[in-house]
Design a protein around this motif. Sequence first.
Motif, PDB file in Angstrom:
ATOM      1  N   TRP A 199       6.696  -1.636   6.530  1.00 48.06           N
ATOM      2  CA  TRP A 199       6.118  -2.974   6.551  1.00 48.06           C
ATOM      3  C   TRP A 199       5.244  -3.278   5.330  1.00 48.06           C
ATOM      4  O   TRP A 199       4.657  -4.357   5.248  1.00 48.06           O
ATOM      5  N   THR A 200       5.114  -2.370   4.403  1.00 48.90           N
ATOM      6  CA  THR A 200       4.142  -2.541   3.318  1.00 48.90           C
ATOM      7  C   THR A 200       4.370  -3.782   2.446  1.00 48.90           C
ATOM      8  O   THR A 200       3.394  -4.396   2.002  1.00 48.90           O
ATOM      9  N   GLY A 216       1.334  -6.519   1.872  1.00 48.73           N
ATOM     10  CA  GLY A 216       0.848  -7.038   0.601  1.00 48.73           C
ATOM     11  C   GLY A 216       0.796  -8.550   0.590  1.00 48.73           C
ATOM     12  O   GLY A 216      -0.176  -9.158   0.113  1.00 48.73           O
ATOM     13  N   SER A 217       1.839  -9.196   1.131  1.00 50.13           N
ATOM     14  CA  SER A 217       1.862 -10.662   1.170  1.00 50.13           C
ATOM     15  C   SER A 217       0.745 -11.219   2.046  1.00 50.13           C
ATOM     16  O   SER A 217       0.080 -12.202   1.699  1.00 50.13           O
ATOM     17  N   PHE A 220      -2.262   3.459   7.447  1.00 49.21           N
ATOM     18  CA  PHE A 220      -0.887   3.768   7.075  1.00 49.21           C
ATOM     19  C   PHE A 220      -0.897   5.081   6.291  1.00 49.21           C
ATOM     20  O   PHE A 220      -1.001   5.090   5.062  1.00 49.21           O
ATOM     21  N   PRO A 221      -0.798   6.208   7.016  1.00 49.87           N
ATOM     22  CA  PRO A 221      -0.980   7.510   6.369  1.00 49.87           C
ATOM     23  C   PRO A 221       0.277   8.056   5.698  1.00 49.87           C
ATOM     24  O   PRO A 221       0.229   9.098   5.043  1.00 49.87           O
ATOM     25  N   ARG A 278      11.441   4.767  -4.313  1.00 54.92           N
ATOM     26  CA  ARG A 278      10.430   4.723  -5.362  1.00 54.92           C
ATOM     27  C   ARG A 278       9.970   3.291  -5.592  1.00 54.92           C
ATOM     28  O   ARG A 278      10.775   2.353  -5.650  1.00 54.92           O
ATOM     29  N   ASN A 279       8.630   3.096  -5.672  1.00 56.05           N
ATOM     30  CA  ASN A 279       7.972   1.804  -5.904  1.00 56.05           C
ATOM     31  C   ASN A 279       8.141   0.821  -4.736  1.00 56.05           C
ATOM     32  O   ASN A 279       7.947  -0.388  -4.909  1.00 56.05           O
ATOM     33  N   TYR A 280       8.492   1.343  -3.559  1.00 59.10           N
ATOM     34  CA  TYR A 280       8.639   0.467  -2.402  1.00 59.10           C
ATOM     35  C   TYR A 280       7.299  -0.171  -2.025  1.00 59.10           C
ATOM     36  O   TYR A 280       7.258  -1.305  -1.543  1.00 59.10           O
ATOM     37  N   ASP A 281       6.183   0.544  -2.238  1.00 59.07           N
ATOM     38  CA  ASP A 281       4.856   0.046  -1.846  1.00 59.07           C
ATOM     39  C   ASP A 281       4.145  -0.713  -2.962  1.00 59.07           C
ATOM     40  O   ASP A 281       2.951  -0.986  -2.855  1.00 59.07           O
TER      41      ASP A 281
END
Length: 489
Positions: free
Chosen positions: A76-77, A81-82, A101-102, A112-115
Amino acid sequence: MRRRALVVSFGVAFLTSLPVALPAGQAVARFGLDILMPFVRQTGIGLPSQSRVAVVAIDEETYRSPPFANTPKVAWTPQLGSVIDGIAAAGALSIGFDSVFPTTLDQEDLLRNYDRKFRQALHRVGFQQHRLILGEITFSSDGENAARIEPTADQQKAVGSDNLRLLNDLLDPDDVVRRYPVDWANDDGTRVSSFGAELAARAGGQPPKEPFLIRGEPRPGAIPTYSFADINACIEAGNGDFMKTAFDGKIVLIGEVLDIEDRRLGATRWAADGRPEKLAARCASDDRPMPGGIARTSIPGVYLHAMAIDTILSGNPPRIIPPLIAIIIGTLVAGAAGMFAAMLSPALGSLAAVAASLATLGLSLLAYGAGWVVPFLWITVTIGLTVLAVYGWRFVVEDREKRRVQRAFRHYLSPALVERLASDPSALKLGGERRRVAVFFSDIAGFTSVSEKLRDSPETLVAILNAYTTVIADCIEARGGYVDKFIGD
């Protein structure tokens, strides 16, 4: 008797009031808040007019709505962010994450770079604007070996080390959250502000110096609550007006509001049914009611943080009255109830104790409205113990002489006179006393001829005499007189 009753009543009241100054007595005083809260809800005394905190709830609806349905929470990250950027742009004073969110999908062998969008929002609103705090939880205080649930290293780096705070609760001995910490100790002995205290301070509040009592909010819907799924849809729809109306000038908490997770017992546990909050309003989704749950006394932990922040912003956290004042109030109220018990029957004395307890309840409500907590429960217990002690004293000491007089004269004197002598045994003295009395002489017409006719039936003659004397005696006693004896020829 009254002097002795005064000494006994106020003496017992004073002794039973003393323990309120001990730590256990203070714990009982805090427990009394739980009993007081239903009355606070009914009267509205001491409740804030409007909450300055809003909750964005990760609720059952969120788990069932796209794009969150059937999607692991770790994914859900991008939406997080939105939502962070949208709430910040709407004018929120500060934003706090009560949800940790651990784990992350943002790894070399995964996505990679999903968050990235989430980290950028954390850096922008947290590190640069100093308006966002991430939460973490510790399960022990064993220094570096303390068990923790904390955000990922990348999240912590993005938000900055100064924007990370503990979400831990301050529990009373009965595992109920009634107080809120101002700060926590670090491993090196330094202290850092707590989650709610830091959020309130960034919004202009002045946290107290020590842990404080949370001003409970038992009214359903009093803390504005919005579904996370609806807010995400609102941002995607570009409805900035709704966002500004909902969050401008507010402290916003994002946290779990679920039926089974992250629930706590608070002082409001008997004042509300514990169901998830009713949504304040909707932006993009249809007008479905917020999913209900099983009624229980626990509430989602995010609302305890919300109530604590509102308490700080009110500038007047509830304070338990000083022990000396509590002892004085307990002594006076319980002592007065004991005095009534010393002079009244057990039934009336019990009513006096109930009246004293109700008066204490009224005083407690008024004091709570002024920011003070009267140890209502302790004083009520003091009243009960004092009344019981007074009746015990009466039975063992004071009423012993009364019972002796009643046993000695109940077969010889009228009940009214026996009761009078029992109430004042000093009236029993040798030599008697001078008093005006009335002696009744009565003659039964034709008694001689009647008795002669009934010489063979003396039982009938006795029955006639008994009937006559009974009528006469009842008439005399009904007017406060008594029959000492019957004499005649």
